[in-house]
Motif scaffolding. Sequence first.
Motif, PDB file in Angstrom:
ATOM      1  N   VAL A  98      18.496 -10.005   8.846  1.00 51.33           N
ATOM      2  CA  VAL A  98      19.752 -10.771   8.869  1.00 51.33           C
ATOM      3  C   VAL A  98      20.814  -9.998   9.646  1.00 51.33           C
ATOM      4  N   LYS A  99      21.321 -10.624  10.712  1.00 53.83           N
ATOM      5  CA  LYS A  99      22.352  -9.989  11.548  1.00 53.83           C
ATOM      6  C   LYS A  99      23.723 -10.612  11.331  1.00 53.83           C
ATOM      7  N   LYS A 100      23.738 -11.890  10.972  1.00 54.71           N
ATOM      8  CA  LYS A 100      25.014 -12.547  10.689  1.00 54.71           C
ATOM      9  C   LYS A 100      24.824 -13.610   9.618  1.00 54.71           C
ATOM     10  N   ILE A 101      25.886 -13.848   8.872  1.00 50.21           N
ATOM     11  CA  ILE A 101      25.865 -14.827   7.784  1.00 50.21           C
ATOM     12  C   ILE A 101      26.969 -15.852   8.022  1.00 50.21           C
ATOM     13  N   VAL A 102      26.643 -17.112   7.828  1.00 50.20           N
ATOM     14  CA  VAL A 102      27.617 -18.203   7.939  1.00 50.20           C
ATOM     15  C   VAL A 102      27.698 -18.898   6.587  1.00 50.20           C
ATOM     16  N   ILE A 103      28.891 -18.927   5.996  1.00 49.12           N
ATOM     17  CA  ILE A 103      29.109 -19.604   4.716  1.00 49.12           C
ATOM     18  C   ILE A 103      29.830 -20.918   5.011  1.00 49.12           C
ATOM     19  N   VAL A 112      30.972 -10.524  -1.959  1.00 52.04           N
ATOM     20  CA  VAL A 112      30.611  -9.785  -0.751  1.00 52.04           C
ATOM     21  C   VAL A 112      29.603  -8.684  -1.063  1.00 52.04           C
ATOM     22  N   GLY A 113      29.543  -8.272  -2.318  1.00 51.04           N
ATOM     23  CA  GLY A 113      28.576  -7.263  -2.716  1.00 51.04           C
ATOM     24  C   GLY A 113      27.142  -7.719  -2.540  1.00 51.04           C
ATOM     25  N   ASP A 114      26.927  -9.052  -2.525  1.00 51.06           N
ATOM     26  CA  ASP A 114      25.580  -9.565  -2.317  1.00 51.06           C
ATOM     27  C   ASP A 114      25.015  -9.149  -0.974  1.00 51.06           C
ATOM     28  N   PHE A 115      25.900  -8.830  -0.027  1.00 50.30           N
ATOM     29  CA  PHE A 115      25.456  -8.569   1.336  1.00 50.30           C
ATOM     30  C   PHE A 115      25.460  -7.086   1.700  1.00 50.30           C
ATOM     31  N   CYS A 116      25.737  -6.241   0.723  1.00 46.87           N
ATOM     32  CA  CYS A 116      25.852  -4.818   1.024  1.00 46.87           C
ATOM     33  C   CYS A 116      24.513  -4.121   1.215  1.00 46.87           C
ATOM     34  N   SER A 117      23.419  -4.804   0.921  1.00 53.14           N
ATOM     35  CA  SER A 117      22.112  -4.194   1.149  1.00 53.14           C
ATOM     36  C   SER A 117      21.457  -4.745   2.418  1.00 53.14           C
ATOM     37  N   LEU A 121      23.360  -6.362   9.005  1.00 54.10           N
ATOM     38  CA  LEU A 121      24.370  -7.423   9.014  1.00 54.10           C
ATOM     39  C   LEU A 121      25.686  -6.882   9.549  1.00 54.10           C
ATOM     40  N   THR A 122      26.191  -7.479  10.618  1.00 59.79           N
ATOM     41  CA  THR A 122      27.434  -7.006  11.225  1.00 59.79           C
ATOM     42  C   THR A 122      28.508  -8.087  11.323  1.00 59.79           C
ATOM     43  N   GLU A 123      28.146  -9.342  11.074  1.00 60.24           N
ATOM     44  CA  GLU A 123      29.088 -10.443  11.293  1.00 60.24           C
ATOM     45  C   GLU A 123      28.974 -11.466  10.178  1.00 60.24           C
ATOM     46  N   ILE A 124      30.123 -11.992   9.741  1.00 58.78           N
ATOM     47  CA  ILE A 124      30.126 -13.007   8.689  1.00 58.78           C
ATOM     48  C   ILE A 124      31.166 -14.071   9.002  1.00 58.78           C
ATOM     49  N   THR A 125      30.822 -15.320   8.748  1.00 57.14           N
ATOM     50  CA  THR A 125      31.742 -16.447   8.934  1.00 57.14           C
ATOM     51  C   THR A 125      32.159 -16.957   7.562  1.00 57.14           C
ATOM     52  N   LYS A 152      23.951  -0.046  -0.650  1.00 60.43           N
ATOM     53  CA  LYS A 152      23.767   1.124   0.197  1.00 60.43           C
ATOM     54  C   LYS A 152      24.449   0.975   1.556  1.00 60.43           C
ATOM     55  N   TYR A 153      24.646  -0.270   1.988  1.00 67.23           N
ATOM     56  CA  TYR A 153      25.151  -0.497   3.332  1.00 67.23           C
ATOM     57  C   TYR A 153      26.346  -1.433   3.296  1.00 67.23           C
ATOM     58  N   PHE A 154      27.214  -1.269   4.265  1.00 67.02           N
ATOM     59  CA  PHE A 154      28.204  -2.303   4.556  1.00 67.02           C
ATOM     60  C   PHE A 154      28.625  -2.111   5.996  1.00 67.02           C
ATOM     61  N   ASN A 155      27.933  -2.827   6.874  1.00 68.20           N
ATOM     62  CA  ASN A 155      28.152  -2.655   8.313  1.00 68.20           C
ATOM     63  C   ASN A 155      28.856  -3.840   8.949  1.00 68.20           C
ATOM     64  N   ILE A 156      29.414  -4.745   8.129  1.00 64.74           N
ATOM     65  CA  ILE A 156      30.124  -5.888   8.699  1.00 64.74           C
ATOM     66  C   ILE A 156      31.369  -5.390   9.427  1.00 64.74           C
ATOM     67  N   ASN A 157      31.467  -5.736  10.694  1.00 61.56           N
ATOM     68  CA  ASN A 157      32.642  -5.337  11.478  1.00 61.56           C
ATOM     69  C   ASN A 157      33.350  -6.516  12.123  1.00 61.56           C
ATOM     70  N   LYS A 158      32.783  -7.712  11.962  1.00 59.94           N
ATOM     71  CA  LYS A 158      33.405  -8.892  12.551  1.00 59.94           C
ATOM     72  C   LYS A 158      33.433 -10.023  11.542  1.00 59.94           C
ATOM     73  N   ILE A 159      34.601 -10.656  11.373  1.00 59.16           N
ATOM     74  CA  ILE A 159      34.765 -11.801  10.476  1.00 59.16           C
ATOM     75  C   ILE A 159      35.286 -12.988  11.275  1.00 59.16           C
ATOM     76  N   ASN A 160      34.609 -14.109  11.161  1.00 54.97           N
ATOM     77  CA  ASN A 160      35.085 -15.376  11.736  1.00 54.97           C
ATOM     78  C   ASN A 160      35.630 -16.204  10.583  1.00 54.97           C
ATOM     79  N   TYR A 161      36.919 -16.488  10.613  1.00 51.92           N
ATOM     80  CA  TYR A 161      37.543 -17.191   9.488  1.00 51.92           C
ATOM     81  C   TYR A 161      38.033 -18.561   9.933  1.00 51.92           C
TER      82      TYR A 161
END
Length: 343
Positions: A98-103, A112-117, A121-125, A152-161
Motif C-alpha cells: 500500500v502506497k496511498k490510501i483514499v478515504i 490514523v493509527g490503523d495505518f502506522c504499520s 504508505l506515503t500519501e493519504i486522501t 512501527k512506521y509513519f511515513n505519510i508525507n502528503k495529505i490530499n484534503y
Amino acid sequence: MKKIIITAICVALILVITVFSSACSKSSDATTGGETSTTQNSVAQNEFSAEVYPGSYIVFDKSTGAMTINSVGVLPWSNWNVQVNELFEKNGCSLDDVKKIVITEGVTVFNVGDFCSYKNLTEITIPKTAKAIVGVHNFNNPYSHPSDAVFKYFNINKINYGGSKEDWDKIRKDTDIDLEKCSISYSASVPKCSDFEKTKLNNEIISDTIPNTNIKCSANLLTGKLTVEGKGKIEQQDQLFYNLIGFLDVMYNDDQELISMYYYIDEIIIEEGITELGESVISYANLNKITLPKSLESIGKNNFTAEKTVADIFYNSSENDWKKVKIDSDNDELVNANIHYKK
C-alpha cells in the motif's frame, strides 16, 4: 484451349488468395481478441475488493498501490488491520504494497493509527466530511504500551484534503502525530462512496436512559448529534450522560466493535423539561453547538471552561429569561460564546 486453361489458373489463384486472406484475417482477429482478453484479465487481476466490516469496503489496485476505503460514518478500528491483512494475503499481497490510501466522502471519523504499520504508505486522501482523526498516543515512544507495539512506521508525507484550510483546522486531531508536518493540498478531489449498497451503520442511532431517571440520551453516529430529553436535573454522578457525551465506548454492528463517542459529537440538543445541569455535566471539549431549553433554571460549575468551549449556544427563549438562569462559577467561556435567543 490455352485461353481456357489460363482463365482456369487465374480463377484458382484468386480463390487461393481469398481463402488465405480470410484465414489470416481470422487468425489476426483471434490474436487481437486474445490480447484484449488478456488486457481485461490483467486489469481484473490488478484489482480486488471486499467488505472488511459491515458497511466498510476496500478496493486495492496492485498496479498503483492505491487502497480506497469505501464507507460512511465512523470507520471501525480495533481489528481493522487483521481483517485487511487477511484479505491481502488471499490476493497475494501484503500491507507493504500500500502506497496511498483514499478515504471516501461520508466518513466522519477514522483512526490514523490503523495505518502506522504500512511502511510504504506515503500519501493519504481525507474527505471534507471528516470530523475527527484519532489514534496513536505517546507516538514518540511507541512501545510504552503493548498495544502500541504495532505502530512501527509513519511515513505519510502528503495529505490530499477535500475541504479548505479553514475546514481542516476544525477537524479534531486527537493524536500525537503531527499531521501539519505533511504537505497538505486543499480542495482535493475526493470520491464518494460508490458501487456498494451497504454503506450505513447498522446502529446509526444509539440511545439509552440514565438510571433512576426518565432522562433519555440519543446519539446519531453519522451526524454527530446528541439529543437529551426528559424532566428534572442531570446530575454529575449520572455517568451514562457524562459518558455518552464524553468517553463511553459503545458497540456497533454485528462485530461489536467499539467507538468512542467523545471524538465526534458536534452538537447537543437538550429538550424542554430539563431544569438543571449539574457540575461538569458538559464534559465534551470543542463542542460546536448546543441548544438549551427555556425550562433550564441553573448551570452548575465547570460546564463551559477554556477546555470545554462551545461556539454557538441556542437558547429557546428571550435574553431576559436567559439572565434569570443561575450560572455557577467556572463557566467563563459562556461570555465568549455566541448566544442566540429565540425571537
